[in-house]
Each structure stands twice: as structure tokens, then as C-alpha cells.
Design a protein around this motif. Structure first.
Motif, mmCIF file in Angstrom:
data_model
loop_
_atom_site.group_PDB
_atom_site.id
_atom_site.type_symbol
_atom_site.label_atom_id
_atom_site.label_comp_id
_atom_site.label_asym_id
_atom_site.label_seq_id
_atom_site.Cartn_x
_atom_site.Cartn_y
_atom_site.Cartn_z
ATOM 1 N N UNK A 1 0.943 -1.279 -0.084
ATOM 2 C CA UNK A 1 0.082 0.107 0.132
ATOM 3 C C UNK A 1 0.967 1.294 0.126
ATOM 4 N N UNK A 2 1.162 1.736 1.128
ATOM 5 C CA UNK A 2 2.041 2.979 1.151
ATOM 6 C C UNK A 2 2.548 2.901 2.720
ATOM 7 N N UNK A 3 3.533 3.628 2.981
ATOM 8 C CA UNK A 3 4.299 3.927 4.410
ATOM 9 C C UNK A 3 3.230 4.305 5.243
ATOM 10 N N UNK A 4 2.371 5.525 4.823
ATOM 11 C CA UNK A 4 1.548 6.116 5.782
ATOM 12 C C UNK A 4 0.342 5.047 6.191
ATOM 13 N N UNK A 5 -0.156 4.323 5.320
ATOM 14 C CA UNK A 5 -0.953 3.428 5.500
ATOM 15 C C UNK A 5 -0.480 2.266 6.408
ATOM 16 N N UNK A 6 0.709 1.725 6.026
ATOM 17 C CA UNK A 6 1.410 0.902 6.782
ATOM 18 C C UNK A 6 1.512 1.050 8.216
ATOM 19 N N UNK A 7 1.836 2.541 8.635
ATOM 20 C CA UNK A 7 2.037 2.594 10.078
ATOM 21 C C UNK A 7 0.992 2.194 10.903
ATOM 22 N N UNK A 8 -0.223 2.452 10.618
ATOM 23 C CA UNK A 8 -1.462 2.282 11.071
ATOM 24 C C UNK A 8 -2.052 0.646 10.972
ATOM 25 N N UNK A 9 -1.918 0.148 9.570
ATOM 26 C CA UNK A 9 -2.270 -1.176 9.604
ATOM 27 C C UNK A 9 -1.249 -2.209 10.350
ATOM 28 N N UNK A 10 0.179 -1.986 10.344
ATOM 29 C CA UNK A 10 1.029 -2.938 10.947
ATOM 30 C C UNK A 10 0.620 -2.824 12.402
ATOM 31 N N UNK A 11 0.425 -1.590 12.969
ATOM 32 C CA UNK A 11 -0.152 -1.647 14.313
ATOM 33 C C UNK A 11 -1.301 -2.346 14.711
ATOM 34 N N UNK A 12 -2.231 -2.169 13.679
ATOM 35 C CA UNK A 12 -3.657 -2.912 13.903
ATOM 36 C C UNK A 12 -3.495 -4.377 13.750
ATOM 37 N N UNK A 13 -2.329 -4.890 13.036
ATOM 38 C CA UNK A 13 -2.140 -6.203 12.898
ATOM 39 C C UNK A 13 -1.841 -6.893 14.346
ATOM 40 N N UNK A 14 -1.121 -6.314 15.190
ATOM 41 C CA UNK A 14 -0.756 -6.748 16.289
ATOM 42 C C UNK A 14 -1.910 -6.506 17.393
ATOM 43 N N UNK A 15 -2.789 -5.578 17.152
ATOM 44 C CA UNK A 15 -4.025 -5.514 18.102
ATOM 45 C C UNK A 15 -4.813 -6.573 17.677
ATOM 46 N N UNK A 16 -5.020 -6.996 16.307
ATOM 47 C CA UNK A 16 -5.972 -8.017 16.028
ATOM 48 C C UNK A 16 -5.315 -9.354 16.528
ATOM 49 N N UNK A 17 -3.909 -9.376 16.579
ATOM 50 C CA UNK A 17 -3.493 -10.527 17.021
ATOM 51 C C UNK A 17 -3.448 -10.770 18.281
ATOM 52 N N UNK A 18 -3.413 -9.932 19.180
ATOM 53 C CA UNK A 18 -3.828 -9.927 20.678
ATOM 54 C C UNK A 18 -5.070 -10.195 20.918
#
Length: 181
Positions: free
Chosen positions: A33-50
Motif C-alpha cells: 500500500x504505502x508507508x502512511x497506511x502501513x504505520x496504522x495497519x501494521x499496528x492494527x495487525x498486532x491489536x488483531x493478533x492480541x
């Protein structure tokens, strides 16, 4: 990328899980996607994982995190497709407008346009397999785990996508034939 204010503790994510995989997951999403979107989505990956309560019996954590990331990227599919199409158009304009530039830049622009268009034209499920192999460097087995599909399905989708990409790119092989799983 991330800072202490928005770090793993604030997200409720165990720091060791976050530290071991955040940069890799962020890189994968940023390339899709993009670095801007990745900042939020990468963090969201770990929230979803937990919140999903990872269980070691599920298998390795890395493919599981990539699966979550791929599902989150799917929510942004329209943006992703628009981005690939925009890259295709920009590369076409750049190649036409800067014919006197260095040959490798022109060659890259010529390659980027058809590749971006070909990627945008793939079925989303085939594109996911291609990008998990090409951008994340996952094996067939890891892609199967990430997408929760059979190993053979990964090979079928990758083979189909390669044929479609070759049809657009000519003799250029966009992925090595010997990618093993």
C-alpha cells in the motif's frame, strides 16, 4: 515507524512479539500500500493478533501475522488497485516525457507500467499470493498458513498469476520458477 507513545504496550501487545515482527510486517504492508497506511495497519495487525488470542497450537506466528496483514490489506483493496493503476499511468507518462534520461530509468519505467497494470488485473486472491512470495519472501507453506488455504492452492494461484504476468510482460519471468515451499 512507531514511537513510544504508540508503542506495543499502549496497544496491549506483548513487546517481544511486537519487536520481533513489527518491522517485517510494516515493510510488507508498505510495499503493498504505502508507508502512511502501513504505520496504522501494521499496528492494527498486532491489536488483531492480541485480541484474537494467538495459540501456539495454530503453528508459527510469522505466517499468522502475515495472514492478518493480508486480510487488513484486503480492506484497502480499492485503494491498492487505484495505486497500481496510478503507478502504471505515471510510469507511462514518465517514459514518454523523459526519453533522454539514463537507460536504466527508462527500462525501469517501461517495466513498471506493464507490471503495475498486470498486478492490478490479477484476481485479488492471486495477487495476494504473488505479493506474499515476491514482497514478503514467504515460502509456499508460509503463504498457505498466512491465507489459510491448502499448499496446493498456493501453487495453483501462483502458477496462474505467473502465466497472466508473463502474458503482459513477455518473456520476463516476474518470479523465479524455483521458488520452493
Amino acid at each position: 515507524m512507531h514511537n513510544s507513545r504508540n508503542g506495543p504496550a499502549r496497544l496491549g501487545v506483548p513487546p517481544d512479539l511486537f519487536d520481533a515482527h513489527f518491522a517485517e510486517i510494516h515493510r510488507y504492508i508498505a510495499r503493498r500500500l504505502s508507508a502512511d497506511v502501513a504505520d496504522d495497519l501494521a499496528a492494527e495487525v498486532f491489536v488483531v493478533a492480541v485480541s484474537g488470542g494467538y495459540d501456539a497450537a495454530m503453528g508459527a506466528v510469522r505466517p499468522w501475522l502475515y495472514g492478518i496483514a493480508t486480510n487488513l490489506v484486503a480492506r484497502h483493496r480499492r485503494t491498492e488497485i487505484r495505486r497500481w493503476k496510478a503507478i502504471s499511468r505515471a510510469a507511462e507518462r514518465e517514459a514518454a516525457g523523459h526519453e533522454d534520461e539514463v537507460l536504466d530509468r527508462v527500462a525501469a519505467a517501461r517495466f513498471a507500467r506493464p507490471l503495475a497494470g498486470a498486478l492490478a488485473g490479477l484476481k485479488p486472491r492471486d495477487r495476494d499470493v504473488v505479493l506474499l512470495v515476491a514482497l514478503a519472501g514467504l515460502s509456499h507453506a508460509e503463504v498457505a498458513a498466512a491465507l489459510e488455504i491448502p499448499y496446493g492452492t498456493v501453487a495453483s494461484r501462483l502458477n496462474r498469476a505467473r502465466k497472466q504476468l508473463r502474458a503482459v510482460l513477455g518473456d520476463v519471468n516476474p518470479l523465479k520458477e524455483d521458488v520452493d515451499g
